[in-house]
Design a protein around this motif. Structure first.
Motif, PDB file in Angstrom:
ATOM      1  N   THR A 112       2.642   1.613  -3.443  1.00 54.39           N
ATOM      2  CA  THR A 112       1.658   1.967  -4.467  1.00 54.39           C
ATOM      3  C   THR A 112       1.265   3.432  -4.371  1.00 54.39           C
ATOM      4  OG1 THR A 112       0.752  -0.274  -4.473  1.00 54.39           O
ATOM      5  CG2 THR A 112      -0.625   1.450  -5.413  1.00 54.39           C
ATOM      6  N   THR A 163       0.829  -1.207   0.000  1.00 52.05           N
ATOM      7  CA  THR A 163       0.000   0.000   0.000  1.00 52.05           C
ATOM      8  C   THR A 163       0.858   1.250   0.000  1.00 52.05           C
ATOM      9  OG1 THR A 163      -1.763  -1.140   1.210  1.00 52.05           O
ATOM     10  CG2 THR A 163      -1.787   1.262   1.260  1.00 52.05           C
ATOM     11  N   LEU A 220      -7.021  -0.771  -5.045  1.00 54.92           N
ATOM     12  CA  LEU A 220      -6.096  -1.815  -4.603  1.00 54.92           C
ATOM     13  C   LEU A 220      -6.116  -2.057  -3.100  1.00 54.92           C
ATOM     14  CD1 LEU A 220      -2.830  -1.505  -6.739  1.00 54.92           C
ATOM     15  CD2 LEU A 220      -4.674  -3.177  -6.911  1.00 54.92           C
TER      16      LEU A 220
END
Length: 306
Positions: free
Chosen positions: A246, A243, A284
């Motif tokens: 990203t 996370t 995501l």
């Protein structure tokens, strides 16, 4: 009569006449937004309903989902209207509201991830003291701090930008951004730039540095422990690391593109990168946590069967 230096509206210049293709773009936007709503709402509801998930780690994960729902609400509804519309004009209040929502979302993400990194650091490096440190009161204070800091300072940024006399009203973005408005200024923007740098440093660079510091400490500890310990630590930290990476890439693309005139380099890839931080993380994040953390995955499976 409209004051030319304080226009009542702005013109979003990146939209082009796409003919019937605009309906395809609208459908894609609608599907992506519905997916974001469904995925993030499911994470929030699972954490709320399941008492076993009323732990700091899962509360922080649900905060990420709340932030995603909040931030995307600042982009997708307006983007859907502009895709179908022949007139791409946005009122001054709506523009500055959009700036506030999108920027508070983007600058709240890394403080939340920093809080999550601290939670994982305490859980792995000080497991015996975890419950005495990460109490519900501490959890609430960390969440409040993660949201209050960017919400306050972005209010200052937007307030300062709204007072600038402007020598134009053309914004070369798909949405209103602070930099796009500030560079229209007829006067010096030194104070805006100084405040923007302070907010960027305190809300992006400092949390990022803290996250990297905590993971260095975790890696050092893992190197000294057993293979089983390393495996468990990796399982609980991997979703957070994915996370963080990203979102860092997504926000880097946005900051980089802010320095270019998008109408001069415009293509579909550039446009996608310009909204990546509002699309990729919100999609995501719930997938990553929903699929990799066994507690959330198990609860989702039970909900689907019931």
């Amino acid at each position: 009569m409209e004051n030319d230096t304080f226009p009542v509206s702005f013109h979003l210049t990146l939209y082009r006449d796409q003919g019937h293709v605009k309906y395809v773009y609208f459908l894609i936007i609608l599907i992506v937004y519905l997916a974001i709503l469904l995925l993030n709402a499911s994470i929030i509801l699972v954490v709320m309903k399941e008492k076993s998930l009323h732990e700091p780690m899962y509360i922080f994960i649900s905060c990420l989902s709340v932030n995603s729902l909040y931030g995307t609400a600042g982009l997708f509804p307006r983007l859907s209207i502009d895709i179908l519309s022949d007139s791409h004009v946005i009122s001054r209040p709506a523009c500055f509201t959009q700036i506030y929502v999108i920027y508070t979302y983007s600058l709240s993400e890394l403080p939340i991830l920093a809080v999550m990194a601290y939670d994982r650091y305490v859980a792995i490096c000080q497991p015996l003291r975890y419950h005495s440190i990460m109490t519900m009161r501490t959890t609430a204070l960390l969440i409040a701090g993660a949201f209050t800091w960017p919400f306050f300072w972005i209010a200052m940024v937007v307030s300062l930008a709204s007072r600038l006399p402007l020598c134009g009203r053309a914004i070369t973005r798909l949405y209103c951004s602070n930099w796009s408005v500030v560079k229209l200024s007829c006067v010096s923007t030194a104070s805006n730039n100084a405040l923007g740098l302070f907010v960027l440093t305190s809300s992006v660079f400092l949390p990022s540095g803290f996250i990297l510091f905590t993971y260095i400490r975790i890696l050092v500890l893992c190197h000294k422990r057993s293979a089983e310990f390393r495996s468990k630590a990796l399982q609980t930290c991997l979703p957070h690391m994915v996370t963080f990476v990203t979102y860092s890439i997504a926000i880097f693309c946005d900051v980089l593109l802010n320095r270019f005139e998008l109408d001069q380099i415009m293509n579909i890839v550039t446009l996608v990168f310009s909204v990546e931080f509002l699309v990729v993380p919100p999609v995501l994040n719930p997938l990553i946590y929903g699929l990799t953390l066994p507690e959330i995955r198990k609860r989702n499976q039970l909900d689907c069967m019931s």
